[in-house]
Scaffold this active site. Sequence first.
Site, PDB file in Angstrom:
ATOM      1  N   HIS A  83       0.841  -1.207   0.000  1.00 16.29           N
ATOM      2  CA  HIS A  83       0.000   0.000   0.000  1.00 16.29           C
ATOM      3  C   HIS A  83       0.875   1.256   0.000  1.00 16.29           C
ATOM      4  CE1 HIS A  83      -3.040  -2.697   2.303  1.00 16.29           C
ATOM      5  NE2 HIS A  83      -3.535  -2.510   1.101  1.00 16.29           N
ATOM      6  N   LYS A 116     -16.881  -7.330   5.783  1.00 16.17           N
ATOM      7  CA  LYS A 116     -15.584  -7.903   6.154  1.00 16.17           C
ATOM      8  C   LYS A 116     -15.432  -7.833   7.664  1.00 16.17           C
ATOM      9  CE  LYS A 116     -12.585  -7.218   2.141  1.00 16.17           C
ATOM     10  NZ  LYS A 116     -11.380  -6.546   1.661  1.00 16.17           N
ATOM     11  N   ARG A 154      -2.158  -6.397  -8.519  1.00 21.91           N
ATOM     12  CA  ARG A 154      -1.067  -7.321  -8.219  1.00 21.91           C
ATOM     13  C   ARG A 154      -0.982  -8.437  -9.249  1.00 21.91           C
ATOM     14  NH1 ARG A 154      -3.141  -7.742  -2.225  1.00 21.91           N
ATOM     15  NH2 ARG A 154      -4.951  -7.274  -3.492  1.00 21.91           N
ATOM     16  N   SER A 160      -2.886  -7.684   2.940  1.00 21.26           N
ATOM     17  CA  SER A 160      -3.186  -7.601   4.375  1.00 21.26           C
ATOM     18  C   SER A 160      -3.553  -8.984   4.908  1.00 21.26           C
ATOM     19  CB  SER A 160      -4.353  -6.629   4.619  1.00 21.26           C
ATOM     20  OG  SER A 160      -4.016  -5.348   4.158  1.00 21.26           O
TER      21      SER A 160
END
Length: 159
Positions: free
Chosen positions: A17, A41, A90, A128
Amino acid sequence: MRRAIYPGSFDPITFGHLDIIKRSSKMFDEIIVLVLNNSQKNSLFSPDERVSMIKGLVESYENVRVDTHDALLIDYAKKNDAPIVIRGLRAITDFEYELQIAQTNHVQYEGLETVFLTTSLAYSYLSSTVVREFASYGSDISHFVPKSIIPLVEAKYKA
Ligand code: ADP
């Protein structure tokens, strides 16, 4: 003034990040790192905890600020005159999801553009989720997050 939003969960913030923040801060006049509170979440850190962790790490950037929001991104973008969204890519697995969100946001808010930055190679594996997974087993996370974040993550699993 070109104001852009970098939204995400940042639960917790990682070197990946931070790399996106650093690179995008050179591309736009102002970056708002926006901690989105996704009710679907189960998060490790509260939104306020995440905001304060990120603030401590971006202090040196004059054009980066941090905020939180618990509704739709497009509403925040309209209200804050920030019609650019930054997202990191990614792997190909990120692509389909990101494309759908970007196109949906564009339909809902016509002026909104999403800019994708490809991950730096060094962080292409990093998420994360990886941080939380390793920390939950008491493993070293110093390759994933800055020093100041390590004790905060570890404390969550010590209770
Ligand atoms: P979200 O739940 O919205 O995906 P994340 O905090 O997981 O929130 O990610 C926020 C943004 O940062 C996303 O665009 C994600 O692709 C990007 N990102 C996460 N990890 C990395 C990384 N290692 N390299 C580049 N971008 C990343």
